[in-house]
Design an enzyme around this catalytic site. Structure first.
Site, PDB file in Angstrom:
ATOM      1  N   CYS A  77       0.832  -1.200   0.000  1.00 18.09           N
ATOM      2  CA  CYS A  77       0.000   0.000   0.000  1.00 18.09           C
ATOM      3  C   CYS A  77       0.878   1.266   0.000  1.00 18.09           C
ATOM      4  O   CYS A  77       1.534   1.531  -0.998  1.00 18.09           O
ATOM      5  CB  CYS A  77      -1.011  -0.036   1.151  1.00 18.09           C
ATOM      6  SG  CYS A  77      -2.360   1.149   0.940  1.00 18.09           S
TER       7      CYS A  77
ATOM      8  N   HIS B  20      -3.267  -4.779   1.268  1.00 18.08           N
ATOM      9  CA  HIS B  20      -2.764  -5.131   2.608  1.00 18.08           C
ATOM     10  C   HIS B  20      -2.837  -6.646   2.793  1.00 18.08           C
ATOM     11  O   HIS B  20      -3.846  -7.157   3.305  1.00 18.08           O
ATOM     12  CB  HIS B  20      -3.609  -4.459   3.696  1.00 18.08           C
ATOM     13  CG  HIS B  20      -3.403  -2.986   3.803  1.00 18.08           C
ATOM     14  ND1 HIS B  20      -2.431  -2.410   4.586  1.00 18.08           N
ATOM     15  CD2 HIS B  20      -4.051  -1.967   3.189  1.00 18.08           C
ATOM     16  CE1 HIS B  20      -2.489  -1.093   4.468  1.00 18.08           C
ATOM     17  NE2 HIS B  20      -3.463  -0.795   3.625  1.00 18.08           N
TER      18      HIS B  20
ATOM     19  N   GLU C 159      -1.347  -8.299   4.954  1.00 17.72           N
ATOM     20  CA  GLU C 159      -1.185  -8.594   6.384  1.00 17.72           C
ATOM     21  C   GLU C 159      -2.511  -8.557   7.144  1.00 17.72           C
ATOM     22  O   GLU C 159      -2.581  -8.968   8.299  1.00 17.72           O
ATOM     23  CB  GLU C 159      -0.172  -7.630   7.021  1.00 17.72           C
ATOM     24  CG  GLU C 159      -0.665  -6.233   7.353  1.00 17.72           C
ATOM     25  CD  GLU C 159      -0.832  -5.294   6.164  1.00 17.72           C
ATOM     26  OE1 GLU C 159      -1.208  -4.139   6.379  1.00 17.72           O
ATOM     27  OE2 GLU C 159      -0.601  -5.713   4.994  1.00 17.72           O
TER      28      GLU C 159
END
Length: 196
Positions: free
Chosen positions: A78, A169, A171
């Site tokens: 990002c 993202h 994660e």
């Protein structure tokens, strides 16, 4: 194998968790001196202008360029993707300028236009879960850059040698495949530096 997460802003703990799911040791990086102890680094999401300013304030711009010059892998997610780019559309500063790509900030609109989807990513066998939050887009890439993934015809993941960048993202899911891919890049880089 140690993979650092730049902890100036953004989702640090989530990346550390993913790095560990991918079988590497995660290290929170707050000081330039720590770069000497790691084999690869993740530049997390957040706000790219703020991250860029903090990187300048703490001496990370030159330090990360030197880290990259050693062939050690960097992975931008990002806002981290924007930090890696050598061209940012509009009147936006370039930060590390390492990756030959033109990036558009907030290409998917504001926070409320956030969404989650699955993507096919070159080099990863199963579709990847991806969360887009005010995500940037890669509008164009140079000849050295390999496009790894697209969403509706727009580039959302790319790799240039030891540099990896994704618009989303990874994660924020329980899918560690992208971190696993990066961990493999780090492992290969570490092996070749030992041979070299």
């Amino acid at each position: 194998m140690k993979i650092g997460v730049l902890a100036l802003q953004g989702a640090v703990a989530e990346h550390i968790r993913m790095v560990e799911m991918a079988g590497a040791e995660g290290v929170i990086i707050k000081k330039v001196e720590q770069l000497a102890d790691i084999d690869g680094i993740i530049l997390p999401g957040g706000e790219s202008t703020t991250i860029g300013k903090l990187m300048r304030d703490y001496g990370f711009i030159e330090a990360l360029r030197a880290f990259s010059a050693q062939g050690k892998p960097l992975f931008g997610t990002c806002a981290g993707l924007i930090v890696l780019a050598n061209q940012v559309e509009g009147d936006n500063p370039v930060h590390l300028g390492l990756m030959d790509m033109t990036v558009q900030r907030n290409a998917f609109g504001r926070q409320r236009e956030s969404f989650e989807t699955t993507l096919d990513v070159k080099g990863i066998s199963e579709p990847v879960r991806a969360v887009f939050i005010r995500a940037p887009l890669i509008k164009a890439v140079g000849p050295e850059v390999e496009v790894l993934s697209e969403y509706k015809g727009e580039i959302v993941a790319a790799r240039q040698g030891h540099l990896l960048a994704v618009s989303y993202h990874p994660e924020l899911t329980d899918d560690a495949q992208v971190h696993q891919y990066f961990a493999t890049m780090v492992q290969q880089s570490k092996a070749s530096s030992v041979q070299g």
